[in-house]
Write an enzyme that holds these catalytic residues in place. Structure first.
Site, PDB file in Angstrom:
ATOM      1  N   CYS A 116       3.188   1.332   2.920  1.00  0.00           N
ATOM      2  CA  CYS A 116       4.293   0.384   2.723  1.00  0.00           C
ATOM      3  C   CYS A 116       5.395   1.019   1.877  1.00  0.00           C
ATOM      4  O   CYS A 116       6.584   0.842   2.155  1.00  0.00           O
ATOM      5  CB  CYS A 116       3.806  -0.886   2.028  1.00  0.00           C
ATOM      6  SG  CYS A 116       2.600  -1.847   2.954  1.00  0.00           S
ATOM      7  N   ARG A 123       9.229   1.816   2.887  1.00  0.00           N
ATOM      8  CA  ARG A 123      10.381   1.389   2.077  1.00  0.00           C
ATOM      9  C   ARG A 123      11.358   2.538   1.882  1.00  0.00           C
ATOM     10  O   ARG A 123      12.572   2.347   1.924  1.00  0.00           O
ATOM     11  CB  ARG A 123       9.924   0.897   0.702  1.00  0.00           C
ATOM     12  CG  ARG A 123       9.342  -0.450   0.696  1.00  0.00           C
ATOM     13  CD  ARG A 123       9.026  -0.872  -0.711  1.00  0.00           C
ATOM     14  NE  ARG A 123       8.295  -2.135  -0.687  1.00  0.00           N
ATOM     15  CZ  ARG A 123       7.891  -2.771  -1.752  1.00  0.00           C
ATOM     16  NH1 ARG A 123       8.150  -2.282  -2.956  1.00  0.00           N
ATOM     17  NH2 ARG A 123       7.245  -3.908  -1.649  1.00  0.00           N
ATOM     18  N   CYS A 133      -4.161  -0.167   2.840  1.00  0.00           N
ATOM     19  CA  CYS A 133      -3.419   0.042   4.088  1.00  0.00           C
ATOM     20  C   CYS A 133      -4.013  -0.711   5.265  1.00  0.00           C
ATOM     21  O   CYS A 133      -3.301  -1.065   6.200  1.00  0.00           O
ATOM     22  CB  CYS A 133      -3.361   1.530   4.429  1.00  0.00           C
ATOM     23  SG  CYS A 133      -2.361   2.498   3.288  1.00  0.00           S
ATOM     24  N   CYS A 153      -6.010   5.405   3.541  1.00  0.00           N
ATOM     25  CA  CYS A 153      -4.787   5.995   2.990  1.00  0.00           C
ATOM     26  C   CYS A 153      -5.022   6.289   1.513  1.00  0.00           C
ATOM     27  O   CYS A 153      -5.891   5.697   0.881  1.00  0.00           O
ATOM     28  CB  CYS A 153      -3.601   5.068   3.194  1.00  0.00           C
ATOM     29  SG  CYS A 153      -3.706   3.482   2.363  1.00  0.00           S
ATOM     30  N   CYS A 206       0.849  -1.187   0.000  1.00  0.00           N
ATOM     31  CA  CYS A 206       0.000   0.000   0.000  1.00  0.00           C
ATOM     32  C   CYS A 206       0.893   1.248   0.000  1.00  0.00           C
ATOM     33  O   CYS A 206       2.120   1.144   0.005  1.00  0.00           O
ATOM     34  CB  CYS A 206      -0.915  -0.003   1.226  1.00  0.00           C
ATOM     35  SG  CYS A 206      -0.027   0.146   2.780  1.00  0.00           S
TER      36      CYS A 206
END
Length: 177
Positions: free
Chosen positions: A44, A48, A131, A105, A41
């Site tokens: 995420c 990262r 999310c 999100c 998502c």
């Protein structure tokens, strides 16, 4: 302990360990996405990027760890990535643990127009998941909860390494030692 951390921060091996651990997290995320078909998502993707910031700090620290200014610059980048990642992961965990129709999100990441990572590198930065979805667990913790643990550890260690930089070197510099 602070002396131990300072000694490690002056060596490349400490910074290399930081770099390898962050790259390992990135590779794990890519395995989850492409090997296990788990869809990342937006949160995420932001997490990262925070891990990439930590990896970049490890790389910078590896370049010239003997210079205090390089160590401090690498620590600043690493702490930014760790703290920002922790805040994002906590927000992401809230979306998963307390789902509500008004707590969603975005679908498209909010990157600067001059740096559209999701368009340049869609295989890494294009979000396709939700999310609030929990698609993986290990030892009773979700992926996001594991990220909270990881970012907390990174933050704690980097703060301690930063504090160790003000510690005077206690090694005896006697010629006859």
């Amino acid at each position: 302990m602070l002396q131990f951390l300072k000694d490690w921060s002056i060596k490349r091996s400490g910074w290399l360990l930081l770099l390898i651990s962050a790259v390992g997290l990135e590779l794990t995320a890519l395995y989850f996405q492409h090997g296990m078909a788990l869809q990342p998502c937006v949160m995420c993707i932001y997490e990262r990027i925070a891990v990439l910031g930590i990896a970049f700090a490890g790389f910078i620290g590896c370049l010239a760890p003997h210079f205090l200014v390089v160590r401090l610059f690498a620590l600043a980048i690493g702490l930014w990535g760790a703290i920002k990642g922790l805040l994002i992961a906590l927000e992401h965990m809230d979306l998963q643990m307390n789902p509500a129709p008004w707590k969603i999100c975005p679908i498209i990441p909010n990157f600067p127009q001059t740096l559209p990572l999701h368009e340049w590198f869609p295989f890494i930065f294009k979000p396709t998941g939700s999310c609030s979805e929990i698609s993986w667990q290990w030892l009773g913790l979700t992926m996001v909860q594991w990220l909270v643990v990881a970012f907390s550890i990174y933050t704690l260690v980097l703060v301690l390494v930063l504090l160790s930089q003000i510690k005077k070197n206690t090694h005896n510099r006697d010629i006859f030692h």
